[in-house]
Design a protein around this motif. Structure first.
Motif, mmCIF file in Angstrom:
data_model
loop_
_atom_site.group_PDB
_atom_site.id
_atom_site.type_symbol
_atom_site.label_atom_id
_atom_site.label_comp_id
_atom_site.label_asym_id
_atom_site.label_seq_id
_atom_site.Cartn_x
_atom_site.Cartn_y
_atom_site.Cartn_z
ATOM 1 N N LYS A 152 -46.721 -16.917 18.570
ATOM 2 C CA LYS A 152 -47.455 -17.685 19.125
ATOM 3 C C LYS A 152 -46.842 -18.144 20.699
ATOM 4 N N PRO A 153 -47.682 -18.905 21.544
ATOM 5 C CA PRO A 153 -47.035 -19.210 22.882
ATOM 6 C C PRO A 153 -45.770 -20.285 22.730
ATOM 7 N N ASN A 154 -44.970 -20.211 23.855
ATOM 8 C CA ASN A 154 -43.578 -20.453 23.664
ATOM 9 C C ASN A 154 -43.529 -22.128 23.600
ATOM 10 N N GLY A 155 -44.734 -22.952 23.763
ATOM 11 C CA GLY A 155 -44.602 -24.166 23.443
ATOM 12 C C GLY A 155 -44.386 -24.443 21.779
ATOM 13 N N HIS A 156 -44.766 -23.711 21.083
ATOM 14 C CA HIS A 156 -44.473 -23.849 19.726
ATOM 15 C C HIS A 156 -43.080 -23.608 19.430
ATOM 16 N N SER A 157 -42.347 -23.051 20.028
ATOM 17 C CA SER A 157 -40.857 -22.837 19.913
ATOM 18 C C SER A 157 -40.190 -24.222 20.485
ATOM 19 N N VAL A 158 -40.718 -24.693 21.413
ATOM 20 C CA VAL A 158 -40.318 -25.976 22.030
ATOM 21 C C VAL A 158 -40.543 -27.116 20.936
ATOM 22 N N LEU A 159 -41.662 -26.991 20.176
ATOM 23 C CA LEU A 159 -41.728 -27.953 19.205
ATOM 24 C C LEU A 159 -40.994 -27.912 17.999
ATOM 25 N N ALA A 160 -40.518 -26.568 17.716
ATOM 26 C CA ALA A 160 -39.503 -26.277 16.650
ATOM 27 C C ALA A 160 -38.112 -26.866 16.964
ATOM 28 N N GLY A 161 -37.887 -26.767 18.214
ATOM 29 C CA GLY A 161 -36.465 -27.137 18.781
ATOM 30 C C GLY A 161 -36.303 -28.585 18.934
ATOM 31 N N ALA A 162 -37.395 -29.177 19.667
ATOM 32 C CA ALA A 162 -37.382 -30.689 19.788
ATOM 33 C C ALA A 162 -37.014 -31.373 18.542
ATOM 34 N N LYS A 163 -37.620 -31.055 17.506
ATOM 35 C CA LYS A 163 -37.378 -31.709 16.169
ATOM 36 C C LYS A 163 -35.798 -31.924 15.744
#
Length: 262
Positions: free
Chosen positions: A87-98
């Motif tokens: 998936k696009p890299n924004g999904h990685s941001v969501l995973a890490g920001a948690k």
């Protein structure tokens, strides 16, 4: 200060040289270690802060490398996996920001940055902005791949008007380094809810539309994206045998500052 490293992608354009982009080496040093030390040079992972590495493709190998770095360095470095690394890299941001408690420095694992860029970002944020992006006004350089760059059209002194690949009108390029607030993850979620793929740029544009996406001009500071064999060769040449991670963070920052704009 907290830090977030996106290291989940496939890295298809470096695939012929390295099985994993985060573990690709520049003169014997992995891009992952470079990213960690860059963040540390700006204070991330120290004094109660943490560095989160988001993994995906070849997660086991990358997480083992993070464990090695954690054992060698006096930093709090943890990992989390994105549900689907395709998936696009924004999904990685969501995973890490948690896993982050407040504002954080966000970097791409394949970007090498002068320490001045991250130090400047760390002090550049304003409460009314959801995100501050490091931008380079020098849009023509051998170190920039125009077909892959994320372009920025600015508004006024320090705001983003438009951001994305393939922009026809632009006056800066995205350096791949951000000072993010919780508003960035919220904007990515909102973009996904509106049917967008969920890239980091999708969230950035949501904030830009509200006047909440700021810029930090890097001036003459040095950076590059190590995304393909040509860029890898340039990185090897520019950061030659003097490039070493044996010193402390201050020495590391000095070595990055010694990079020369081509």
């Amino acid at each position: 200060m907290d830090g977030l490293i996106l290291a989940a992608g496939f890295g298809s354009r470096l695939r012929d040289l390295f099985a994993s982009k985060p573990l690709a080496e520049v003169n014997g040093v992995t891009l992952l270690e470079i990213a960690v030390r860059q963040l540390a040079s700006a204070g991330a992972g120290k004094d109660g802060g943490r560095i989160v590495v988001v993994t995906g493709y070849q997660a086991d190998a990358v997480e083992a490398a993070v464990a090695d770095l954690r054992a060698r360095m006096e930093l709090e470095i943890i990992t989390t996996r994105v549900d689907d690394w395709e998936k696009p890299n924004g999904h990685s941001v969501l995973a890490g920001a948690k896993l982050l408690r407040a504002n954080y420095l966000l970097v791409m694992c394949d970007h090498i940055l002068s320490s001045a860029i991250l130090r400047g970002l760390a002090g550049a944020g304003h409460s009314q902005h959801g995100v501050t992006l490091a931008i380079d006004r020098q849009t023509v350089s051998p170190l920039i791949d125009p077909d892959d760059a994320t372009w920025v059209q600015t508004r006024g002194a320090c705001l983003i008007e438009r951001i994305g690949k393939g922009l026809e009108a632009y006056d800066a390029v995205d350096c791949g380094a951000f000072l993010a607030t919780p508003a960035l993850a919220e904007a990515i979620v909102e973009a996904i809810d509106q049917g967008k793929p969920g890239s980091l740029s999708d969230g950035m544009q949501m904030l830009a539309d509200r006047g909440a996406a700021a810029t930090h001009d890097i001036g003459d500071a040095w950076w590059m994206d190590v995304d393909d064999p040509k860029a890898h060769r340039m990185a090897q040449d520019l950061l030659d045998e003097r490039f070493s991670l044996l010193g402390n963070d201050a020495a590391w920052g000095h070595r990055l500052e010694a990079g020369v704009n081509a």
